[in-house]
Design a protein around this motif. Structure first.
Motif, PDB file in Angstrom:
ATOM      1  N   LYS A  75      -1.627  -9.531 -61.756  1.00  0.00           N
ATOM      2  CA  LYS A  75      -1.636  -8.065 -61.766  1.00  0.00           C
ATOM      3  C   LYS A  75      -2.029  -7.504 -63.129  1.00  0.00           C
ATOM      4  CE  LYS A  75       1.140  -6.769 -57.912  1.00  0.00           C
ATOM      5  NZ  LYS A  75       1.592  -5.501 -57.449  1.00  0.00           N
ATOM      6  N   LEU A  76      -1.706  -8.205 -64.196  1.00  0.00           N
ATOM      7  CA  LEU A  76      -2.090  -7.736 -65.529  1.00  0.00           C
ATOM      8  C   LEU A  76      -3.598  -7.566 -65.660  1.00  0.00           C
ATOM      9  CD1 LEU A  76       0.239  -9.549 -68.090  1.00  0.00           C
ATOM     10  CD2 LEU A  76      -0.081  -7.093 -67.783  1.00  0.00           C
ATOM     11  N   GLU A  77      -4.345  -8.422 -64.957  1.00  0.00           N
ATOM     12  CA  GLU A  77      -5.804  -8.318 -64.994  1.00  0.00           C
ATOM     13  C   GLU A  77      -6.281  -6.997 -64.400  1.00  0.00           C
ATOM     14  OE1 GLU A  77      -7.286 -11.793 -63.006  1.00  0.00           O
ATOM     15  OE2 GLU A  77      -6.351 -13.167 -64.447  1.00  0.00           O
ATOM     16  N   ARG A  78      -5.474  -6.383 -63.537  1.00  0.00           N
ATOM     17  CA  ARG A  78      -5.853  -5.138 -62.881  1.00  0.00           C
ATOM     18  C   ARG A  78      -5.084  -3.927 -63.411  1.00  0.00           C
ATOM     19  NH1 ARG A  78      -5.594  -5.480 -56.814  1.00  0.00           N
ATOM     20  NH2 ARG A  78      -6.719  -3.540 -57.077  1.00  0.00           N
ATOM     21  N   LEU A  79      -4.307  -4.133 -64.471  1.00  0.00           N
ATOM     22  CA  LEU A  79      -3.445  -3.080 -64.983  1.00  0.00           C
ATOM     23  C   LEU A  79      -4.211  -1.814 -65.346  1.00  0.00           C
ATOM     24  CD1 LEU A  79      -0.610  -2.178 -65.764  1.00  0.00           C
ATOM     25  CD2 LEU A  79      -0.998  -3.183 -68.027  1.00  0.00           C
ATOM     26  N   ALA A  80      -5.337  -1.960 -66.007  1.00  0.00           N
ATOM     27  CA  ALA A  80      -6.109  -0.770 -66.398  1.00  0.00           C
ATOM     28  C   ALA A  80      -6.546   0.023 -65.161  1.00  0.00           C
ATOM     29  CB  ALA A  80      -7.315  -1.166 -67.244  1.00  0.00           C
ATOM     30  N   ASP A  81      -6.965  -0.674 -64.118  1.00  0.00           N
ATOM     31  CA  ASP A  81      -7.359   0.009 -62.873  1.00  0.00           C
ATOM     32  C   ASP A  81      -6.160   0.693 -62.210  1.00  0.00           C
ATOM     33  OD1 ASP A  81      -9.994  -0.837 -63.179  1.00  0.00           O
ATOM     34  OD2 ASP A  81      -9.700  -2.620 -61.931  1.00  0.00           O
ATOM     35  N   PHE A  82      -5.017  -0.006 -62.162  1.00  0.00           N
ATOM     36  CA  PHE A  82      -3.807   0.586 -61.583  1.00  0.00           C
ATOM     37  C   PHE A  82      -3.414   1.843 -62.356  1.00  0.00           C
ATOM     38  CE2 PHE A  82      -2.261  -3.843 -60.089  1.00  0.00           C
ATOM     39  CZ  PHE A  82      -2.941  -3.710 -58.898  1.00  0.00           C
ATOM     40  N   ASN A  83      -3.428   1.743 -63.681  1.00  0.00           N
ATOM     41  CA  ASN A  83      -3.051   2.894 -64.505  1.00  0.00           C
ATOM     42  C   ASN A  83      -4.006   4.063 -64.298  1.00  0.00           C
ATOM     43  OD1 ASN A  83      -0.802   1.632 -65.535  1.00  0.00           O
ATOM     44  ND2 ASN A  83      -1.780   1.021 -67.446  1.00  0.00           N
ATOM     45  N   GLN A  84      -5.297   3.779 -64.207  1.00  0.00           N
ATOM     46  CA  GLN A  84      -6.260   4.854 -64.000  1.00  0.00           C
ATOM     47  C   GLN A  84      -6.043   5.530 -62.644  1.00  0.00           C
ATOM     48  OE1 GLN A  84      -8.430   6.150 -66.368  1.00  0.00           O
ATOM     49  NE2 GLN A  84      -8.382   7.764 -64.833  1.00  0.00           N
ATOM     50  N   VAL A 131       3.219   8.458 -56.740  1.00  0.00           N
ATOM     51  CA  VAL A 131       2.009   8.514 -57.558  1.00  0.00           C
ATOM     52  C   VAL A 131       1.332   7.135 -57.617  1.00  0.00           C
ATOM     53  CG1 VAL A 131       3.111   7.995 -59.785  1.00  0.00           C
ATOM     54  CG2 VAL A 131       1.123   9.528 -59.722  1.00  0.00           C
ATOM     55  N   HIS A 132       1.874   6.181 -56.893  1.00  0.00           N
ATOM     56  CA  HIS A 132       1.416   4.790 -57.005  1.00  0.00           C
ATOM     57  C   HIS A 132      -0.078   4.645 -56.693  1.00  0.00           C
ATOM     58  CE1 HIS A 132       1.581   4.335 -52.601  1.00  0.00           C
ATOM     59  NE2 HIS A 132       2.705   5.017 -52.672  1.00  0.00           N
ATOM     60  N   PRO A 133      -0.683   3.590 -57.203  1.00  0.00           N
ATOM     61  CA  PRO A 133      -2.142   3.417 -57.111  1.00  0.00           C
ATOM     62  C   PRO A 133      -2.697   3.302 -55.694  1.00  0.00           C
ATOM     63  CG  PRO A 133      -1.215   1.859 -58.684  1.00  0.00           C
ATOM     64  CD  PRO A 133      -0.070   2.538 -58.014  1.00  0.00           C
ATOM     65  N   SER A 134      -1.871   2.936 -54.721  1.00  0.00           N
ATOM     66  CA  SER A 134      -2.416   2.745 -53.376  1.00  0.00           C
ATOM     67  C   SER A 134      -2.369   3.999 -52.508  1.00  0.00           C
ATOM     68  CB  SER A 134      -1.693   1.591 -52.673  1.00  0.00           C
ATOM     69  OG  SER A 134      -0.321   1.870 -52.550  1.00  0.00           O
ATOM     70  N   LEU A 135      -1.960   5.150 -53.079  1.00  0.00           N
ATOM     71  CA  LEU A 135      -1.971   6.390 -52.307  1.00  0.00           C
ATOM     72  C   LEU A 135      -3.397   6.766 -51.914  1.00  0.00           C
ATOM     73  CD1 LEU A 135       0.521   8.624 -54.323  1.00  0.00           C
ATOM     74  CD2 LEU A 135       0.827   7.830 -51.977  1.00  0.00           C
ATOM     75  N   THR A 136      -3.552   7.223 -50.692  1.00  0.00           N
ATOM     76  CA  THR A 136      -4.856   7.702 -50.243  1.00  0.00           C
ATOM     77  C   THR A 136      -4.985   9.187 -50.566  1.00  0.00           C
ATOM     78  OG1 THR A 136      -4.060   8.352 -48.059  1.00  0.00           O
ATOM     79  CG2 THR A 136      -4.818   6.054 -48.321  1.00  0.00           C
ATOM     80  N   LYS A 137      -6.205   9.680 -50.495  1.00  0.00           N
ATOM     81  CA  LYS A 137      -6.414  11.116 -50.708  1.00  0.00           C
ATOM     82  C   LYS A 137      -5.646  11.918 -49.664  1.00  0.00           C
ATOM     83  CE  LYS A 137      -9.705  14.694 -51.319  1.00  0.00           C
ATOM     84  NZ  LYS A 137     -10.439  15.366 -52.145  1.00  0.00           N
TER      85      LYS A 137
END
Length: 148
Positions: A24-33, A128-134
């Motif tokens: 998951k650390l590899e994707r942290l920047a994407d999750f945060n964005q 607010v989690h990263p997997s929320l849809t529009k």
């Protein structure tokens, strides 16, 4: 929950948790964005609503929105229950200010912090989690508006 009777720290991970964490650390920047983008959408959608105060990020600062915490000027607990009954996973993560936790009372802290205490009665967090849809973000905004 959220009642501390002892000072503690637990930073142990199982091997499986550590492996998952490394991936998951590899994707942290994407999750945060994604969280930042979701927070921006919520802030825009919830602007100028009576009794709602959205988070502010000062110029030159960056927030990753681990939680999207708003202040509600009415009966916060009833508002949270209403949101939940409409399918919005609202939560109150820190209902008791740290200076009022039992451990700090036993350590002799008897401070009166009226601003902190008022905030603890008003704050709640929205998804607010990263997997929320529009669509889910739009639903959150629509339901908050409808309940205010």
């Amino acid at each position: 929950p959220y009642l501390d009777n002892i000072l503690w720290l637990n930073s142990r991970l199982t091997d499986l948790q550590a492996v998952i964490g490394l991936v998951k650390l590899e994707r942290l920047a994407d999750f945060n964005q994604s969280r930042v983008d979701n927070a921006r959408f919520l802030t825009s959608g919830l602007a100028n609503i009576q009794n709602i105060r959205t988070p502010e990020v000062s110029d030159g600062n960056h927030h990753v929105f681990h939680q999207y915490t708003i202040r509600y000027g009415g009966d916060r607990d009833s508002f949270v229950e209403e949101l939940r009954s409409h399918g919005i996973g609202a939560g109150v993560y820190y209902p008791i200010p740290i200076h009022q936790q039992p451990i700090y009372k036993r350590l002799g802290y008897n401070d009166i912090l009226p601003v902190t205490e008022k905030a603890s009665r008003e704050v709640l967090s929205l998804p607010v989690h990263p997997s929320l849809t529009k669509q889910e973000l739009e639903t959150i905004v629509r339901e908050v508006k409808a309940l205010c």
